[in-house]
Design an enzyme around this catalytic site. Structure first.
Site, short mmCIF file in Angstrom:
data_model
loop_
_atom_site.label_atom_id
_atom_site.label_comp_id
_atom_site.label_asym_id
_atom_site.label_seq_id
_atom_site.Cartn_x
_atom_site.Cartn_y
_atom_site.Cartn_z
N LYS A 94 0.83 -1.22 0.00
CA LYS A 94 0.00 0.00 0.00
C LYS A 94 0.86 1.26 0.00
CE LYS A 94 -4.38 -1.65 0.65
NZ LYS A 94 -5.37 -2.05 1.65
N ARG A 152 -4.05 -9.86 4.30
CA ARG A 152 -4.29 -9.91 2.85
C ARG A 152 -3.02 -9.44 2.17
NH1 ARG A 152 -6.03 -6.67 -1.31
NH2 ARG A 152 -7.45 -7.64 -2.79
C1 9MG Z 1 -9.85 -5.53 -2.14
N1 9MG Z 1 -8.98 -4.94 -1.15
C2 9MG Z 1 -7.93 -4.11 -1.39
N2 9MG Z 1 -7.36 -3.74 -0.23
C3 9MG Z 1 -8.07 -4.36 0.75
C4 9MG Z 1 -7.98 -4.37 2.15
O1 9MG Z 1 -7.08 -3.63 2.80
N3 9MG Z 1 -8.86 -5.09 2.85
C5 9MG Z 1 -9.82 -5.83 2.20
N4 9MG Z 1 -10.69 -6.53 2.96
N5 9MG Z 1 -9.96 -5.85 0.87
C6 9MG Z 1 -9.09 -5.13 0.16
#
Ligand code: 9MG
Length: 259
Positions: free
Chosen positions: A204, A238
């Protein structure tokens, strides 16, 4: 949770023909690397991303979901659209991951009678506008209040609490300061809401701001963030880089448990 994006950035020819084989190979490698959940999504949620039509999202996601469901790994579908939720559940999805927190009209109805898991994420506004000067009084308190509200709405619809997990939505309408405040308060969010917490920090922009690195060079920063989130109590990470994150977690866990 390993990310398999079926978006134009991942199209083999730069935008026209998405290769199902390439997405499948990517998912197969994640399985070899030790993934627990595969999250597939067709609509980009990057800041400024344009919405995708329902037909196009189904065209991107459904063939991959059908192809992956016999691999024996739980599959999550990242979508905000009730129609996609409905089709994905019908096709055997194990989780619906909604960055919009199931706020779209018809979203709660689409998921309520299924038994799949549901990830409720916080996002300020929508992907087109979320990074235009995001402002909070107290970001942690406001994210907790939002998630509490959504949990109550879901429970009132008849959705069992044990299907839910929460996500503060790192980068979704947040400055680096907001993200850091949320990261440090994962424990507080989890205790206040009493549900497992999913953290999506991988590659990110916050990691880019801290390290000064572009997205493709954010592996080390992403792993540091993943370990920090785990230490604060996150239950699901994730990530894009499954092999490296699994190794980092193995070392962290053995060291933590060692007497
Ligand atoms: C689809 N997506 C992209 N970033 C995300 C995040 O931080 N959390 C979740 N649940 N989905 C995400």
């Amino acid at each position: 949770m390993g990310v398999v994006n079926v978006t134009p950035d991942s199209f083999s020819d730069g935008g026209h023909f998405f290769s199902l084989d390439a997405a499948l190979s990517h998912a197969e490698q994640m399985i070899v690397d030790g993934v627990d959940i595969i999250d597939i999504g067709g609509e980009s949620s990057r800041p400024g991303a344009q919405p995708l039509s329902l037909d196009e999202e189904l065209r991107r996601v459904m063939p991959l979901l059908y192809a992956l469901r016999d691999y024996g790994k739980p599959i999550s579908v990242d979508t905000c659209k009730p129609e996609v939720m409905h089709e994905a559940i019908h096709a055997g999805a194990d989780m619906i991951n909604d960055i919009n927190g199931f706020r779209a009209m018809g979203a709660l109805t689409a998921v309520k009678d299924a038994d799949c898991a549901l990830c409720i994420m916080h996002m300020l506004n929508d992907p087109q506008t979320m990074q235009l000067k995001p402002t909070y009084g107290d970001v942690v308190a406001e994210v907790i209040a939002f998630l509490q509200d959504r949990i109550e709405a879901m429970e009132q619809t008849g959705i069992a609490r044990n299907r839910l997990c929460i996500d503060p939505g790192f980068g979704f309408g947040k400055t680096v300061e907001h993200n850091l405040a949320l990261l440090k308060n994962i424990g507080k969010m989890q205790t206040s809401l009493g549900l497992p917490l999913l953290a999506g920090l991988s590659r990110k922009s916050m990691i880019g701001v801290i390290t000064g690195k572009p997205a493709k060079s954010r592996l080390a920063g992403s792993i540091a963030a993943a370990l920090f989130a785990t230490a604060q109590g996150a239950s699901i990470l994730r990530v894009h880089d499954v092999a490296e994150t699994v190794d980092a977690l193995k070392v962290w866990q053995v060291a933590t448990l060692h007497s």
